[in-house]
Design an enzyme around this catalytic site. Structure first.
Site, PDB file in Angstrom:
ATOM      1  N   ASP A 204       0.854  -1.190   0.000  1.00  0.00           N
ATOM      2  CA  ASP A 204       0.000   0.000   0.000  1.00  0.00           C
ATOM      3  C   ASP A 204       0.892   1.242   0.000  1.00  0.00           C
ATOM      4  O   ASP A 204       1.800   1.371   0.837  1.00  0.00           O
ATOM      5  CB  ASP A 204      -0.890   0.002   1.245  1.00  0.00           C
ATOM      6  CG  ASP A 204      -1.968   1.072   1.182  1.00  0.00           C
ATOM      7  OD1 ASP A 204      -3.072   0.760   0.687  1.00  0.00           O
ATOM      8  OD2 ASP A 204      -1.702   2.214   1.618  1.00  0.00           O
ATOM      9  N   HIS A 217      -6.066  14.065  -9.508  1.00  0.00           N
ATOM     10  CA  HIS A 217      -6.193  12.634  -9.784  1.00  0.00           C
ATOM     11  C   HIS A 217      -5.361  12.200 -10.986  1.00  0.00           C
ATOM     12  O   HIS A 217      -4.931  11.046 -11.064  1.00  0.00           O
ATOM     13  CB  HIS A 217      -7.669  12.263 -10.003  1.00  0.00           C
ATOM     14  CG  HIS A 217      -8.457  12.297  -8.728  1.00  0.00           C
ATOM     15  ND1 HIS A 217      -8.371  11.312  -7.769  1.00  0.00           N
ATOM     16  CD2 HIS A 217      -9.329  13.216  -8.233  1.00  0.00           C
ATOM     17  CE1 HIS A 217      -9.164  11.598  -6.762  1.00  0.00           C
ATOM     18  NE2 HIS A 217      -9.756  12.755  -7.007  1.00  0.00           N
ATOM     19  N   ASP A 221      -2.931   9.118 -10.860  1.00  0.00           N
ATOM     20  CA  ASP A 221      -2.989   8.004 -11.816  1.00  0.00           C
ATOM     21  C   ASP A 221      -1.616   7.716 -12.412  1.00  0.00           C
ATOM     22  O   ASP A 221      -1.245   6.553 -12.617  1.00  0.00           O
ATOM     23  CB  ASP A 221      -3.982   8.322 -12.946  1.00  0.00           C
ATOM     24  CG  ASP A 221      -5.435   8.195 -12.500  1.00  0.00           C
ATOM     25  OD1 ASP A 221      -5.674   7.685 -11.387  1.00  0.00           O
ATOM     26  OD2 ASP A 221      -6.326   8.611 -13.265  1.00  0.00           O
ATOM     27  N   GLU A 247      -4.855   2.461  -4.033  1.00  0.00           N
ATOM     28  CA  GLU A 247      -3.396   2.387  -3.985  1.00  0.00           C
ATOM     29  C   GLU A 247      -2.925   1.076  -3.382  1.00  0.00           C
ATOM     30  O   GLU A 247      -1.762   0.967  -2.949  1.00  0.00           O
ATOM     31  CB  GLU A 247      -2.833   3.571  -3.180  1.00  0.00           C
ATOM     32  CG  GLU A 247      -3.209   3.603  -1.722  1.00  0.00           C
ATOM     33  CD  GLU A 247      -4.512   4.343  -1.430  1.00  0.00           C
ATOM     34  OE1 GLU A 247      -4.649   4.844  -0.300  1.00  0.00           O
ATOM     35  OE2 GLU A 247      -5.381   4.427  -2.320  1.00  0.00           O
TER      36      GLU A 247
END
Length: 333
Positions: A204, A217, A221, A247
């Site tokens: 993570d 975002h 990405d 994630e």
């Protein structure tokens, strides 16, 4: 769903009556030698001169599978049987991808284009005629078979694309959660059968929300995509790297103890620390990740193994992030 519908309709267009045509045919990748003779000689079959017989033969063969690799030998065999050819050869981009019977020699082959109306694929079918050659009716039959084969190959490509989309994370091109769970279940059964180790790593990205907040975002990405590439570079061909969502990522490591999986996690953490991630064309960020590792045992189910890896991951988060933690029951400190 639209792709599935189109592919199914196109398949039905090629189906006629039942006729089984599944026999071993050699398919390979290297460039074609001048002449090929199949070692296992095919049984002598008369050409399917009757149009209905040929349609039945071809229709069932092309409907037998939506796997492009499996279609190639079927097409080669069925066109040879239907036309009475000595052999057949398929080329893609000028490179041989399969052959059947006697392919090559001095006889000039009948060359047919397998591209369908919806495809610009450079795929050709070469039919090597018998001593008497092909008459006009047989040539027309061969052209019809080639047209149907082109449709079937395009159909198979559509099905393969639909299957890929159903099992692949669109952003990172890693497998998605669904495919990862399927692979994990399969490998767990294999590990139990052969009494071999298997480990799972959950990863993570630390403080990822900050990336989205600071860079939007689109920047987030780009980071996820880059981390997916980094993760893929750390694993073996038979390992499975996945994006589970957001994630959170995972790695399935067959034939791997928790101790060996810890080496993979440490290497991935160090590589990430040394690799600035682009969030735009002119800006990069540095990230860290936390990892949880669990090793299978004969009594563990898929859910239990993932829960142990997840507990180890959150232990890494609580301990300060940017580290890996191995599930205590794995017996590795």
């Amino acid at each position: 769903m639209l792709l599935i519908a189109l592919a199914t309709l196109a398949s039905l267009a090629t189906i006629a009556v039942l006729f089984s045509v599944l026999r071993a045919v050699r398919v390979h990748e290297p460039p074609a030698p001048v002449t090929h003779v199949r070692h296992e000689r095919r049984r002598a079959h008369p050409a399917a001169r009757d149009a209905r017989e040929a349609i039945a033969l071809v229709g069932d063969a092309l409907a037998a599978t939506h796997n492009p690799r499996a279609l190639v030998p079927l097409i080669l065999e069925v066109v040879t049987e239907a036309t009475g050819a000595r052999g057949a050869q398929m080329l893609h981009g000028g490179v041989e991808v399969g052959w059947f019977g006697e392919a090559g020699g001095r006889t000039r082959p009948l060359t047919l284009d397998l591209a369908s109306e919806n495809s610009d694929s450079d795929t050709k079918l070469l039919l090597y005629p018998p001593a008497r050659g092909f008459d006009v009716e047989t040539q027309k039959l061969a052209e019809w078979v080639a047209a149907q084969a082109g449709i079937a190959l395009e159909n198979a490509r559509l099905h393969e694309e639909v299957r890929r989309q159903a099992t692949t994370d669109e952003l990172t091109n890693l497998v998605n959660r669904r495919r990862f769970i399927e692979a994990l279940e399969t490998e767990l059964e294999r590990a139990k059968m052969f009494d071999s180790p298997l480990s799972v790593i959950l990863a993570d990205l630390d403080d990822f929300k900050r990336i989205n907040d600071d860079h939007g975002h689109h920047g987030g990405d780009r980071v996820l995509k880059s981390f997916g590439q980094l993760l893929r570079a750390q694993v073996r061909d038979f390992d499975v790297a996945a994006r589970l969502g957001g994630e959170e990522f995972a790695i399935l490591l067959p034939q791997t103890t928790a101790e060996a999986a810890a080496v993979v996690a440490a290497r991935t953490r160090d590589t990430l620390a040394a690799s600035p991630m682009a969030v735009s064309d002119d800006a990069t960020v540095r990230l860290s990740a936390s990892f949880g590792i669990a090793e299978s045992s004969p009594a563990l189910t898929t859910d239990e193994l993932l829960r142990r890896a997840d507990d180890a991951l959150y232990a890494a988060k609580r301990a300060g992030k940017n580290r890996y933690v191995v599930d205590a029951t794995a017996g590795v400190s």
